[in-house]
Design a protein around this motif. Structure first.
Motif, PDB file in Angstrom:
ATOM      1  N   VAL A 180     -81.611  60.776  79.153  1.00 62.10           N
ATOM      2  CA  VAL A 180     -80.338  60.459  80.298  1.00 62.10           C
ATOM      3  C   VAL A 180     -80.833  61.157  81.102  1.00 62.10           C
ATOM      4  O   VAL A 180     -80.600  60.521  82.655  1.00 62.10           O
ATOM      5  N   VAL A 181     -82.194  61.947  81.679  1.00 64.26           N
ATOM      6  CA  VAL A 181     -82.749  62.543  82.485  1.00 64.26           C
ATOM      7  C   VAL A 181     -83.491  61.883  83.341  1.00 64.26           C
ATOM      8  O   VAL A 181     -83.376  61.482  85.053  1.00 64.26           O
ATOM      9  N   ARG A 182     -84.265  61.055  82.646  1.00 66.29           N
ATOM     10  CA  ARG A 182     -85.364  60.139  82.892  1.00 66.29           C
ATOM     11  C   ARG A 182     -84.641  58.455  83.566  1.00 66.29           C
ATOM     12  O   ARG A 182     -85.873  58.068  84.151  1.00 66.29           O
ATOM     13  N   ARG A 183     -84.348  58.991  82.244  1.00 65.14           N
ATOM     14  CA  ARG A 183     -83.520  56.566  82.700  1.00 65.14           C
ATOM     15  C   ARG A 183     -83.096  56.847  83.966  1.00 65.14           C
ATOM     16  O   ARG A 183     -82.959  55.733  84.926  1.00 65.14           O
ATOM     17  N   GLN A 184     -81.812  58.032  84.797  1.00 68.40           N
ATOM     18  CA  GLN A 184     -82.015  58.554  86.325  1.00 68.40           C
ATOM     19  C   GLN A 184     -82.526  58.437  87.000  1.00 68.40           C
ATOM     20  O   GLN A 184     -82.999  57.716  88.127  1.00 68.40           O
ATOM     21  N   LEU A 185     -84.051  58.550  86.418  1.00 67.03           N
ATOM     22  CA  LEU A 185     -85.705  59.370  87.861  1.00 67.03           C
ATOM     23  C   LEU A 185     -85.635  57.822  87.933  1.00 67.03           C
ATOM     24  O   LEU A 185     -86.461  57.196  88.906  1.00 67.03           O
ATOM     25  N   GLN A 186     -85.451  56.893  86.543  1.00 59.54           N
ATOM     26  CA  GLN A 186     -86.793  55.472  86.863  1.00 59.54           C
ATOM     27  C   GLN A 186     -85.800  54.726  87.493  1.00 59.54           C
ATOM     28  O   GLN A 186     -86.178  53.595  88.394  1.00 59.54           O
ATOM     29  N   GLN A 187     -84.064  55.180  87.749  1.00 61.57           N
ATOM     30  CA  GLN A 187     -83.473  54.216  88.234  1.00 61.57           C
ATOM     31  C   GLN A 187     -83.409  54.726  89.826  1.00 61.57           C
ATOM     32  O   GLN A 187     -82.412  54.273  90.885  1.00 61.57           O
ATOM     33  N   GLY A 188     -83.906  55.040  89.869  1.00 60.72           N
ATOM     34  CA  GLY A 188     -84.183  55.629  91.096  1.00 60.72           C
ATOM     35  C   GLY A 188     -82.947  56.814  91.871  1.00 60.72           C
ATOM     36  O   GLY A 188     -82.715  57.211  93.110  1.00 60.72           O
ATOM     37  N   ALA A 189     -82.794  57.456  90.979  1.00 61.01           N
ATOM     38  CA  ALA A 189     -81.257  58.101  91.365  1.00 61.01           C
ATOM     39  C   ALA A 189     -81.665  59.890  91.635  1.00 61.01           C
ATOM     40  O   ALA A 189     -82.835  59.783  91.205  1.00 61.01           O
ATOM     41  N   MET A 190     -80.778  60.681  92.165  1.00 64.35           N
ATOM     42  CA  MET A 190     -82.071  61.644  91.919  1.00 64.35           C
ATOM     43  C   MET A 190     -80.293  62.891  90.534  1.00 64.35           C
ATOM     44  O   MET A 190     -79.641  62.886  90.825  1.00 64.35           O
ATOM     45  N   PRO A 191     -81.602  63.122  89.844  1.00 64.19           N
ATOM     46  CA  PRO A 191     -80.383  64.160  88.854  1.00 64.19           C
ATOM     47  C   PRO A 191     -79.747  65.470  88.854  1.00 64.19           C
ATOM     48  O   PRO A 191     -80.227  65.730  89.598  1.00 64.19           O
ATOM     49  N   VAL A 192     -78.797  65.385  88.976  1.00 66.55           N
ATOM     50  CA  VAL A 192     -77.852  66.927  88.666  1.00 66.55           C
ATOM     51  C   VAL A 192     -77.603  67.153  87.858  1.00 66.55           C
ATOM     52  O   VAL A 192     -76.285  66.676  87.130  1.00 66.55           O
TER      53      VAL A 192
END
Length: 304
Positions: A77-89
């Motif tokens: 889940v974290v990696r997917r958000q990084l790939q989408q340009g978001a900052m995981p919290v």
């Protein structure tokens, strides 16, 4: 003013790493309390993207197995958000979740370089299964990220050593076992124990830590265990330890750093709503994340 990265809130619903599993309820409690709306700003969106839940277990080896499975799911889940340009919290949950969080961040940036990590905690979390009497996985993520311990935690994505020792700084430790300290000293990890924090002030320690984790890296992040705070500010944790960091000092030092382009993820862990008093710990978690994520104040400071 430019639009900043979306804050992608990820619930780490894991308590199997701790002796007190109440931290598993922490992410949902903070979600219900309105964390996303609290963090949203005119120039930064904040939204919940997933709630990742560990398989319930109550026996030591089974708990470790559960945490290892959970780490794979959380990392995805974290990696997917990084790939989408978001900052995981990442919102925990016991601190074993860090193995998944930072393995994902390290793997996402691996082709470009190393990542740095500031780890704020009352504990060293540097046990391995061989050194831990309790086999509690929330005491193992630092060792695992450094490449020591159970393969299920050390070798996510098929490689070990997600964090190099020189790119990790621990602040606020005051409860630990000799084996943990020996491992970190043998590796050369910079640890600012609580007596040093008291002597120098948290702000000075954080400034030094930030310089160290940015020195030889392409990205950095923050993992904040709420038990690093003094129990007067954060009674609702699984393992509170007296004489911790004052919330007011932490807020001053952390303010606005998520606006740094090199800052790519943040994690707050060990909120246990079953032990909270008048919502005090939840308010501290809100305040810490809000301060860290503030856009305008950091940009003004950079422009000054």
């Amino acid at each position: 003013m430019k639009k900043h990265k979306t804050l992608a809130l990820i619930g780490a619903e894991v308590g199997e790493g701790a002796s007190d599993s109440g931290c598993k309820l922490g992410a949902q409690a903070l979600r219900d309390r309105g964390l996303a709306a609290h963090l949203a700003e005119p120039h930064r969106d904040a939204r919940w993207v997933d709630m990742v839940r560990a398989r319930p277990e109550d026996q030591p080896q089974a708990r470790l197995d559960s945490v290892e499975e959970f780490s794979v799911k959380l990392a995805s889940v974290v990696r997917r958000q990084l790939q989408q340009g978001a900052m995981p919290v990442v919102v925990g949950g016991d601190h074993s979740c860090a193995a998944g969080t930072w393995s994902a961040v390290a793997d996402a940036w691996r082709d470009k370089g190393d990542i740095g990590l500031i780890w704020i905690d009352a504990h060293l979390d540097a046990h391995t299964p061989e050194s831990s009497d309790s086999l509690a996985p929330h005491g193992m993520p630092v060792a695992a990220l450094l490449g020591h311990g159970s393969p299920g935690l050390t070798s996510l994505y098929g490689w070990k050593g997600k964090i190099k020792p020189g790119n990790l700084v621990i602040i606020g430790a005051r409860s630990y076992e000799p084996a943990e300290r020996a491992l970190l000293e043998s590796l050369g990890v910079r640890v600012m124990y609580m007596p040093e924090v008291d002597r120098r002030g948290f702000g000075a320690c954080f400034t030094e830590a930030l310089a160290l984790v940015r020195q030889r890296t392409v990205a950095w992040g923050l993992s904040f265990d709420l038990d690093a705070l003094d129990p007067a500010d954060a009674p609702g944790t699984g393992t509170p330890v007296e004489a911790g960091i004052a919330l007011v000092e932490a807020l001053q030092a952390l303010r606005g750093h998520a606006a740094d382009p090199a800052c790519v993820a943040v994690e707050v862990t060990e909120y246990n709503p079953l032990h909270d008093v008048d919502g005090r710990t939840a308010e501290s978690a809100f305040a810490l994340l809000s301060a860290f994520a503030r856009v305008e104040l950091r940009e003004q400071a950079l422009a000054a």
